[in-house]
Design a protein around this motif. Structure first.
Motif: not given
Length: 112
Positions: A27-28, A62, A65-66, A68-73, A75
């Motif tokens: 996903y990420i 979901d 959240v995914m 946001t994770k890509v934007t902030n951190e 992979p």
């Protein structure tokens, strides 16, 4: 509201690369690859369409959240490369070949 032709082409490409749906581990990195060429809104639209058809087993929360994770951190490089290689066989239609004669999956799809 119907999805734009460009986004529809991307969804078709993703389905070709992931005929059994996108596994959670991808996903990420997949969203990170898409964000290199698309806006956050376009990534959301693609993820929502894939989720609606079961190709991405996630719901709206979901997906947010995914993203946001890509934007902030971002992979790891190895995760992104794993996903890139998975999709290499299904390059954008009409994309130019790389120096080694293989299509470059980092190329954006042609304009509709």
């Amino acid at each position: 509201m119907p999805i734009k032709p460009l986004l529809s082409a991307i969804i078709d490409w993703l389905r070709a690369g992931y005929p059994d749906g996108v596994p959670e581990s991808d996903y990420i990195p997949l969203l990170a690859l898409l964000r290199r060429r698309l806006s956050d809104e376009e990534v959301r639209e693609i993820a929502a369409e894939l989720a609606a058809t079961g190709d991405l087993p996630a719901d709206k929360v979901d997906i947010q959240v995914m993203i946001t994770k890509v934007t902030n951190e971002m992979p790891s490089k190895s995760d992104v490369e794993r996903v890139r290689h998975k999709l290499e066989a299904h390059a954008w239609p009409g994309s130019p070949a790389t120096d080694d004669g293989h299509p470059d999956p980092g190329d954006s799809p042609p304009n509709p």
